[in-house]
Motif scaffolding. Structure first.
Motif, PDB file in Angstrom:
ATOM      1  N   TRP A 158       0.856  -1.173   0.000  1.00 44.93           N
ATOM      2  CA  TRP A 158       0.000   0.000   0.000  1.00 44.93           C
ATOM      3  C   TRP A 158       0.901   1.235   0.000  1.00 44.93           C
ATOM      4  CZ3 TRP A 158      -0.300   4.271   3.133  1.00 44.93           C
ATOM      5  CH2 TRP A 158      -1.353   5.157   2.843  1.00 44.93           C
ATOM      6  N   GLY A 159       0.508   2.244  -0.797  1.00 43.36           N
ATOM      7  CA  GLY A 159       1.347   3.437  -0.861  1.00 43.36           C
ATOM      8  C   GLY A 159       2.606   3.139  -1.663  1.00 43.36           C
ATOM      9  N   PRO A 160       3.781   3.431  -1.085  1.00 41.29           N
ATOM     10  CA  PRO A 160       5.024   3.225  -1.841  1.00 41.29           C
ATOM     11  C   PRO A 160       5.312   1.737  -2.021  1.00 41.29           C
ATOM     12  CG  PRO A 160       5.518   3.803   0.423  1.00 41.29           C
ATOM     13  CD  PRO A 160       4.036   3.984   0.260  1.00 41.29           C
ATOM     14  N   PRO A 161       5.771   1.329  -3.207  1.00 40.92           N
ATOM     15  CA  PRO A 161       6.186  -0.064  -3.399  1.00 40.92           C
ATOM     16  C   PRO A 161       7.547  -0.295  -2.746  1.00 40.92           C
ATOM     17  CG  PRO A 161       6.529   1.171  -5.418  1.00 40.92           C
ATOM     18  CD  PRO A 161       5.883   2.122  -4.442  1.00 40.92           C
ATOM     19  N   ILE A 162       7.567  -0.071  -1.441  1.00 31.81           N
ATOM     20  CA  ILE A 162       8.790  -0.140  -0.649  1.00 31.81           C
ATOM     21  C   ILE A 162       8.518  -1.009   0.572  1.00 31.81           C
ATOM     22  CG2 ILE A 162      10.482   1.175   0.722  1.00 31.81           C
ATOM     23  CD1 ILE A 162      10.662   1.825  -2.205  1.00 31.81           C
ATOM     24  N   ARG A 163       9.436  -1.924   0.856  1.00 35.67           N
ATOM     25  CA  ARG A 163       9.355  -2.730   2.083  1.00 35.67           C
ATOM     26  C   ARG A 163      10.713  -2.692   2.780  1.00 35.67           C
ATOM     27  NH1 ARG A 163       5.353  -6.363   3.260  1.00 35.67           N
ATOM     28  NH2 ARG A 163       3.647  -6.589   1.748  1.00 35.67           N
ATOM     29  N   ILE A 164      10.713  -2.215   4.000  1.00 31.88           N
ATOM     30  CA  ILE A 164      11.907  -2.226   4.832  1.00 31.88           C
ATOM     31  C   ILE A 164      11.572  -3.027   6.087  1.00 31.88           C
ATOM     32  CG2 ILE A 164      13.581  -0.837   6.126  1.00 31.88           C
ATOM     33  CD1 ILE A 164      13.763  -0.366   3.151  1.00 31.88           C
ATOM     34  N   GLY A 165      12.301  -4.121   6.317  1.00 33.32           N
ATOM     35  CA  GLY A 165      11.994  -4.969   7.464  1.00 33.32           C
ATOM     36  C   GLY A 165      10.860  -5.936   7.210  1.00 33.32           C
ATOM     37  N   SER A 166      10.389  -6.021   5.976  1.00 32.55           N
ATOM     38  CA  SER A 166       9.368  -6.997   5.594  1.00 32.55           C
ATOM     39  C   SER A 166       9.607  -7.379   4.141  1.00 32.55           C
ATOM     40  CB  SER A 166       7.954  -6.427   5.777  1.00 32.55           C
ATOM     41  OG  SER A 166       7.707  -5.404   4.831  1.00 32.55           O
ATOM     42  N   ARG A 167       8.957  -8.443   3.699  1.00 36.44           N
ATOM     43  CA  ARG A 167       9.101  -8.903   2.315  1.00 36.44           C
ATOM     44  C   ARG A 167       7.738  -9.178   1.716  1.00 36.44           C
ATOM     45  NH1 ARG A 167      14.103 -11.066   0.525  1.00 36.44           N
ATOM     46  NH2 ARG A 167      13.036 -11.312  -1.480  1.00 36.44           N
ATOM     47  N   SER A 168       7.660  -9.043   0.424  1.00 37.27           N
ATOM     48  CA  SER A 168       6.517  -9.559  -0.313  1.00 37.27           C
ATOM     49  C   SER A 168       6.556 -11.077  -0.191  1.00 37.27           C
ATOM     50  CB  SER A 168       6.618  -9.138  -1.779  1.00 37.27           C
ATOM     51  OG  SER A 168       5.687  -9.830  -2.570  1.00 37.27           O
ATOM     52  N   GLU A 169       5.431 -11.689   0.198  1.00 39.16           N
ATOM     53  CA  GLU A 169       5.501 -13.121   0.482  1.00 39.16           C
ATOM     54  C   GLU A 169       4.232 -13.869   0.098  1.00 39.16           C
ATOM     55  OE1 GLU A 169       6.154 -13.421   4.729  1.00 39.16           O
ATOM     56  OE2 GLU A 169       3.989 -13.536   5.116  1.00 39.16           O
ATOM     57  N   ILE A 170       4.424 -15.175  -0.081  1.00 35.35           N
ATOM     58  CA  ILE A 170       3.345 -16.139  -0.264  1.00 35.35           C
ATOM     59  C   ILE A 170       3.467 -17.149   0.867  1.00 35.35           C
ATOM     60  CG2 ILE A 170       2.403 -17.943  -1.768  1.00 35.35           C
ATOM     61  CD1 ILE A 170       3.849 -16.445  -4.109  1.00 35.35           C
ATOM     62  N   LEU A 171       2.353 -17.506   1.479  1.00 33.15           N
ATOM     63  CA  LEU A 171       2.372 -18.549   2.496  1.00 33.15           C
ATOM     64  C   LEU A 171       2.144 -19.909   1.847  1.00 33.15           C
ATOM     65  CD1 LEU A 171       0.264 -17.043   5.443  1.00 33.15           C
ATOM     66  CD2 LEU A 171       2.712 -16.852   5.004  1.00 33.15           C
ATOM     67  N   SER A 172       2.942 -20.878   2.257  1.00 33.38           N
ATOM     68  CA  SER A 172       2.741 -22.267   1.849  1.00 33.38           C
ATOM     69  C   SER A 172       2.545 -23.073   3.129  1.00 33.38           C
ATOM     70  CB  SER A 172       3.953 -22.783   1.072  1.00 33.38           C
ATOM     71  OG  SER A 172       3.814 -24.168   0.779  1.00 33.38           O
ATOM     72  N   ILE A 173       1.324 -23.547   3.328  1.00 36.26           N
ATOM     73  CA  ILE A 173       0.975 -24.231   4.574  1.00 36.26           C
ATOM     74  C   ILE A 173       0.576 -25.677   4.256  1.00 36.26           C
ATOM     75  CG2 ILE A 173      -0.486 -24.192   6.630  1.00 36.26           C
ATOM     76  CD1 ILE A 173      -1.090 -21.202   5.939  1.00 36.26           C
ATOM     77  N   ILE A 174       1.329 -26.607   4.798  1.00 35.69           N
ATOM     78  CA  ILE A 174       0.996 -28.029   4.669  1.00 35.69           C
ATOM     79  C   ILE A 174       0.220 -28.430   5.912  1.00 35.69           C
ATOM     80  CG2 ILE A 174       1.859 -30.384   4.393  1.00 35.69           C
ATOM     81  CD1 ILE A 174       2.413 -28.552   1.997  1.00 35.69           C
ATOM     82  N   VAL A 175      -1.020 -28.856   5.710  1.00 35.75           N
ATOM     83  CA  VAL A 175      -1.872 -29.269   6.823  1.00 35.75           C
ATOM     84  C   VAL A 175      -2.049 -30.775   6.783  1.00 35.75           C
ATOM     85  CG1 VAL A 175      -4.092 -28.950   7.973  1.00 35.75           C
ATOM     86  CG2 VAL A 175      -3.120 -27.085   6.609  1.00 35.75           C
ATOM     87  N   ARG A 176      -1.686 -31.409   7.878  1.00 35.77           N
ATOM     88  CA  ARG A 176      -1.870 -32.863   7.991  1.00 35.77           C
ATOM     89  C   ARG A 176      -3.043 -33.148   8.925  1.00 35.77           C
ATOM     90  NH1 ARG A 176       3.780 -32.353   7.664  1.00 35.77           N
ATOM     91  NH2 ARG A 176       4.627 -33.377   5.821  1.00 35.77           N
TER      92      ARG A 176
END
Length: 378
Positions: free
Chosen positions: A352-370
């Motif tokens: 949101w706002g500036p396409p800037i991340r400091i101290g965070s990353r653009s991410e995808i969660l991959s969750i394996i549920v057993r």
């Protein structure tokens, strides 16, 4: 509310004057001459670009509104780090002058150069973090049986903020990375839009999202920004047309064995309570819930949900904002086991706002549920 608004507006405008004064001093120290009658109008358009784009988007040509939003978006980062850096620059310039190490002009010039260098590093690093997504992997066990399903692979991407700043190129990264994971289920837990639905419709972003391949399909919910933009009906229709349901306090069953609940955003005062959403469900089956803002984790845990996925916080997006989100939310990022609830909060895929991340990353969660009931262990 009016008083608070005017106080916030006054502080905001004073900050712009504070930053502009420093820019003007630096220009003069560098030996350039820009008349105040030119500098301050141009500076005002730049510093108020985001607000002007929002206020005048129905009046300005689309290209002009988009350009103002781009400029204003980056300016949000400039404001934040100016507030953090400029007081130290002022102190350093004063020390250098008092110690007779540099003249008045030289102290302004070289501390200004140092601030510009710091901004350059932040912008380069922050852009990399924003446009280079990573996959965060988790594995959890839910002590319930799902006949025919021993394991469920979930991919989740919150806070895409598709619009003017985040567009097709970054969306293609999402499609490619998710398809590499080959998930059973794809979840979009809110803020797919960046307020305005127009770019989403115009550029066919729903069709691009439909290129994600998941065994049991892709499901989405609303975030606060869908409500801000006022285009919910168009958004839900566009997603439905490409086969992506937007769940509005609704429940679907995955493979007849796993419940998936999509909750309306906290912005919607008419949304149901978590207990209402699970009422009538078979508690012996696994229950997964999407809720954009992680403000009701305790309520969700008490309702008997097994796994919840959230976004909204962006992990502050630009440090040290994460210190604020940590104070606001019980879980502002990552994973928490609360009772039997496995709760996940993502920093989000877009910005949101500036396409800037400091101290965070653009991410995808991959969750394996057993899935493993107590009887399975006997």
């Amino acid at each position: 509310m009016a008083l608070r608004f005017f106080i916030i507006l006054a502080v905001f405008l004073l900050l712009q004057v504070y930053i502009g004064w420093h820019v003007d001093l630096f220009i003069a120290a560098a030996g350039w001459h820009v008349p105040g009658g030119l500098f301050w109008p141009v500076f005002s358009v730049v510093s108020l670009g985001y607000l002007l784009a929002r206020m005048l988007r129905r009046v300005l040509p689309r290209a002009a509104a988009d350009g103002l939003k781009w400029i204003g978006s980056y300016w949000i980062a400039i404001i934040q780090y100016s507030v953090l850096l400029l007081p130290f620059a002022d102190l350093a310039a004063w020390v250098l002058r008092e110690a007779a190490l540099l003249s008045h002009r030289e102290s302004i010039l070289w501390t200004g150069v140092a601030v510009i260098a710091a901004f350059s590093v932040l912008l380069v690093k922050g852009s990399h973090n924003a446009w280079s997504p990573v996959v965060r992997s988790y594995e959890v066990n839910i002590p319930k049986s799902a006949v025919g399903i021993r394991q469920l692979s979930i991919a989740a991407a919150s806070d895409l903020h598709l619009g003017t700043t985040v567009g097709r190129r970054h969306l293609q990264r999402l499609v490619d990375r998710v398809n590499e994971l080959q998930p059973d289920l794809m979840l979009l837990p809110g803020d797919v839009l960046d307020d305005d639905v127009t770019p989403f419709i115009k550029h066919g972003y729903a069709r691009k999202l439909a290129e994600i391949k998941a065994t049991y399909g892709t499901y989405a919910i609303l975030g606060n920004h869908e409500y801000y933009g006022g285009g919910i009906t168009e958004f839900v229709r566009a997603m439905k047309e490409v086969g992506i349901p937007v769940l509005l306090d609704e429940t679907v069953t995955i493979a007849d064995q796993v419940y998936l609940i999509g909750r309306k955003d906290k912005t919607d005062r008419g949304r149901k309570k978590a207990a209402e959403l699970v009422a009538g469900l078979n508690g012996e089956l696994p229950i997964i819930l999407m809720d954009h803002q992680p403000a009701a984790i305790a309520e969700i845990a008490d309702a008997g949900v097994d796994l919840s996925v959230h976004g909204h916080t962006h992990r502050g997006q630009m440090a040290p904002n994460h210190l604020v989100t940590k104070r606001i939310f019980e879980l502002d990022y990552g994973y928490l086991l609360k009772g039997r609830l496995h709760a996940f909060v993502s920093s989000g895929f877009g910005t949101w706002g500036p396409p800037i991340r400091i101290g965070s990353r653009s991410e995808i969660l991959s969750i394996i549920v057993r899935f493993e009931s107590e009887s399975d262990n006997k």
